[in-house]
Enzyme design. Structure first.
Site, PDB file in Angstrom:
ATOM      1  N   HIS A   1      -0.363   2.286  -4.607  1.00  0.00           N
ATOM      2  CA  HIS A   1      -1.185   1.195  -4.038  1.00  0.00           C
ATOM      3  C   HIS A   1      -1.993   1.704  -2.853  1.00  0.00           C
ATOM      4  O   HIS A   1      -1.531   1.690  -1.717  1.00  0.00           O
ATOM      5  CB  HIS A   1      -0.268   0.038  -3.597  1.00  0.00           C
ATOM      6  CG  HIS A   1      -1.011  -1.209  -3.247  1.00  0.00           C
ATOM      7  ND1 HIS A   1      -0.491  -2.470  -3.468  1.00  0.00           N
ATOM      8  CD2 HIS A   1      -2.233  -1.414  -2.683  1.00  0.00           C
ATOM      9  CE1 HIS A   1      -1.356  -3.388  -3.064  1.00  0.00           C
ATOM     10  NE2 HIS A   1      -2.419  -2.766  -2.572  1.00  0.00           N
TER      11      HIS A   1
ATOM     12  N   ARG B   1     -11.760   2.747  -1.002  1.00  0.00           N
ATOM     13  CA  ARG B   1     -12.979   2.136  -0.441  1.00  0.00           C
ATOM     14  C   ARG B   1     -14.293   2.599  -1.067  1.00  0.00           C
ATOM     15  O   ARG B   1     -15.333   2.030  -0.774  1.00  0.00           O
ATOM     16  CB  ARG B   1     -13.066   2.347   1.083  1.00  0.00           C
ATOM     17  CG  ARG B   1     -11.894   1.797   1.875  1.00  0.00           C
ATOM     18  CD  ARG B   1     -11.673   0.328   1.664  1.00  0.00           C
ATOM     19  NE  ARG B   1     -10.756  -0.258   2.653  1.00  0.00           N
ATOM     20  CZ  ARG B   1     -10.086  -1.374   2.477  1.00  0.00           C
ATOM     21  NH1 ARG B   1     -10.207  -2.045   1.333  1.00  0.00           N
ATOM     22  NH2 ARG B   1      -9.293  -1.847   3.413  1.00  0.00           N
TER      23      ARG B   1
ATOM     24  N   HIS C   1      -0.999  -9.407  -6.429  1.00  0.00           N
ATOM     25  CA  HIS C   1      -0.954  -9.681  -4.979  1.00  0.00           C
ATOM     26  C   HIS C   1      -0.547 -11.145  -4.879  1.00  0.00           C
ATOM     27  O   HIS C   1      -1.352 -12.039  -5.104  1.00  0.00           O
ATOM     28  CB  HIS C   1      -2.360  -9.410  -4.427  1.00  0.00           C
ATOM     29  CG  HIS C   1      -2.655  -9.966  -3.068  1.00  0.00           C
ATOM     30  ND1 HIS C   1      -3.023  -9.163  -2.010  1.00  0.00           N
ATOM     31  CD2 HIS C   1      -2.679 -11.234  -2.594  1.00  0.00           C
ATOM     32  CE1 HIS C   1      -3.251  -9.919  -0.948  1.00  0.00           C
ATOM     33  NE2 HIS C   1      -3.063 -11.180  -1.268  1.00  0.00           N
TER      34      HIS C   1
ATOM     35  N   HIS D   1       3.208  -5.092  -2.706  1.00  0.00           N
ATOM     36  CA  HIS D   1       3.596  -5.332  -1.289  1.00  0.00           C
ATOM     37  C   HIS D   1       4.471  -6.569  -1.066  1.00  0.00           C
ATOM     38  O   HIS D   1       4.103  -7.478  -0.329  1.00  0.00           O
ATOM     39  CB  HIS D   1       2.370  -5.373  -0.385  1.00  0.00           C
ATOM     40  CG  HIS D   1       1.186  -6.169  -0.890  1.00  0.00           C
ATOM     41  ND1 HIS D   1       1.279  -7.478  -1.277  1.00  0.00           N
ATOM     42  CD2 HIS D   1      -0.111  -5.806  -1.053  1.00  0.00           C
ATOM     43  CE1 HIS D   1       0.077  -7.896  -1.654  1.00  0.00           C
ATOM     44  NE2 HIS D   1      -0.783  -6.898  -1.531  1.00  0.00           N
TER      45      HIS D   1
ATOM     46  N   ASP E   1      -0.064   0.581   0.475  1.00  0.00           N
ATOM     47  CA  ASP E   1      -1.165  -0.377   0.665  1.00  0.00           C
ATOM     48  C   ASP E   1      -2.125   0.157   1.737  1.00  0.00           C
ATOM     49  O   ASP E   1      -2.607  -0.604   2.589  1.00  0.00           O
ATOM     50  CB  ASP E   1      -0.637  -1.774   1.037  1.00  0.00           C
ATOM     51  CG  ASP E   1      -1.730  -2.843   0.962  1.00  0.00           C
ATOM     52  OD1 ASP E   1      -2.843  -2.551   0.468  1.00  0.00           O
ATOM     53  OD2 ASP E   1      -1.468  -3.972   1.422  1.00  0.00           O
TER      54      ASP E   1
ATOM     55  N   HIS F   1      -9.837   0.474   7.724  1.00  0.00           N
ATOM     56  CA  HIS F   1     -10.949  -0.324   8.257  1.00  0.00           C
ATOM     57  C   HIS F   1     -11.553   0.432   9.433  1.00  0.00           C
ATOM     58  O   HIS F   1     -10.832   1.092  10.188  1.00  0.00           O
ATOM     59  CB  HIS F   1     -10.471  -1.698   8.749  1.00  0.00           C
ATOM     60  CG  HIS F   1     -10.034  -2.614   7.654  1.00  0.00           C
ATOM     61  ND1 HIS F   1     -10.916  -3.128   6.725  1.00  0.00           N
ATOM     62  CD2 HIS F   1      -8.809  -3.106   7.323  1.00  0.00           C
ATOM     63  CE1 HIS F   1     -10.243  -3.905   5.879  1.00  0.00           C
ATOM     64  NE2 HIS F   1      -8.969  -3.890   6.201  1.00  0.00           N
TER      65      HIS F   1
END
Ligand SMILES: [Zn+2]
Length: 438
Positions: A61, A65, A180, A233, A306, A310
């Protein structure tokens, strides 16, 4: 080309191996595991003392991007981070821009990844076009292009009917739907776990039940369709109970837990650091205790990061407005060794199941074993190596982790893909022993 790894502790639960052994690699494949293999014409690698030789770790997972959000991460920087984190393979989620809902996007990702080399990439396709929850994508086309599973990650599979159809359709290919799990109406505009801490801090809450009801739905539908569902998750104690109950009834449900959900509680919210804002949110102590229990007793199948990079500017805003998610590729193995192995929650063999054997089985991808004849994807860990997390030295393009400065016991010694050392931790004493593999 022959290389002989001498004197390491080989831990491979897929074959019931745990002991000092030599590993002979020829032309990128495992050809023999035994005590005291004669050198012959092989180049010798004396595995540094205390190191453990494992089947390569697979992070099922991650968010790479690319395409579309290259200011956060690219396939190249994400794969560099994966190698340094000990991962010989990653599965990447489809919520790029455009979303991976057609073969052309899958092919783009695989082409970029093969140009980079190193860590292998297994794309996960979207369940629905644009992950909008309306129309199922062409699963067969995406599978043929190289997808290994389907998910609308970032969002749940929108309706029970769509999930039913997705499980039936993916079941024809024996592929899992990765969900999810969150009920959007219960989540609302929440930003933190609903409980004492969020109330005290004035943050809008997301109850554990928002996850749990969706896990219950998915387990029920996996039972109805005899399909395979994998819960991404997982974070709430009630969700774990739902998975355990599904497994007890013979339903094909598996789940993963992230390091931040077994290491941190919602107490970390004090201070409003946006690097502890993720979805699902950090939960209460009782939930974390349940995650540790599930990791120990076998209810949890995999540890996945996960990894959600950012840009610093995006996180440098007030808590309410910051995006959800933290990076994880370069800290996961140290977190797991320090908090799980050294605290007696799991054995190293169980850790290898969680990081390698089970992810390979769930995704039906190569790896998860050092069996003779298989490709030599190998992660070598140094369980006692002192590690200080230094975000400034990480390979990921983004630095949104709450673990900067943490001191941990245990780390990655080397990452071998196809028999080649694509990463060697030069902080390890004796690291030069891996030179013949570079
Ligand atoms: Zn997600």
């Amino acid at each position: 080309m022959k290389q002989l790894l001498k004197g390491g502790r080989v831990v491979d639960p897929s074959q019931g191996l745990d002991g000092i052994s030599d590993v002979l690699i020829e032309d990128g494949r495992i050809v023999r595991i035994d005590r005291d293999i004669a050198e012959g014409s092989a180049s010798i690698v004396h595995v540094p003392a205390g190191c453990v030789v494992c089947p390569g770790f697979i992070d099922m997972h991650v968010h790479l991007r690319e395409p579309g959000q290259e200011h956060k991460e690219t396939i190249a920087t994400g794969l560099e981070a994966a190698l340094a984190g000990g991962f010989t393979a990653v599965a990447c989620m489809p919520n790029t821009d455009p979303i991976n809902d057609t073969a052309s996007v899958t092919e783009f990702i695989l082409k970029k990844a093969s140009a980079v080399g190193g860590t292998r990439v297994y794309p996960i396709g979207a369940v629905s076009y644009g992950s909008k929850g309306e129309r199922l994508v062409e699963f067969g086309e995406l599978r043929d292009a190289g997808c290994v599973a389907f998910s609308d990650d970032g969002r749940p599979v929108a309706t029970a009917l769509l999930m039913r159809r997705a499980l039936e359709y993916a079941g024809m290919f024996d592929m899992p739907i990765i969900d999810h799990c969150e009920d959007p109406t219960l989540k609302g505009d929440g930003v933190a776990h609903e409980g004492y801490e969020s109330a005290a801090l004035g943050l809008r809450g997301i109850p554990g039940a928002a996850e749990e009801v969706m896990v219950e739905r998915d387990v029920t539908l996996a039972g109805l369709t005899r399909g395979r569902v994998h819960i991404a998750h997982l974070s709430a104690a009630g969700s774990l109970r739902a998975v355990r109950s599904g497994k007890d009834r013979g339903i094909q449900v598996t789940c993963e837990v992230t390091p931040h959900h077994f290491v941190l509680t919602d107490e970390a919210l004090r201070g409003y650091d946006t690097n502890v804002k993720m979805n699902p949110p950090l939960r209460a102590a009782a939930d974390v205790a349940a995650m540790l229990e599930g990791l120990a007793d076998g209810t949890v199948d995999a540890i996945a990061t996960d990894h959600a990079p950012h840009h610093a500017d995006e996180k440098a805003v007030e808590f309410d407005r910051a995006p959800f998610g933290i990076t994880g590729l370069e800290t996961a193995v140290s977190m797991a060794l320090d908090r799980l192995v050294h605290r007696g929650v799991v054995t190293i063999a169980r850790l290898v199941e969680l990081l390698s054997v089970n992810p390979a089985r769930i995704l039906s991808v190569p790896g998860g074993t050092l069996a003779v004849g298989t490709v030599a994807d190998v992660t070598i860990v140094a369980p006692d190596l002192p590690v200080t997390v230094r975000v400034a030295q990480q390979r990921s393009r983004s630095r949104n982790t709450p673990f900067d400065g943490w001191e941990l016991r245990g780390g990655v010694a080397a990452t071998l893909v196809g028999g080649r050392a694509r990463y060697v931790n030069d902080a390890l004493e004796g690291a030069h022993a891996f030179d013949p593999l570079r």
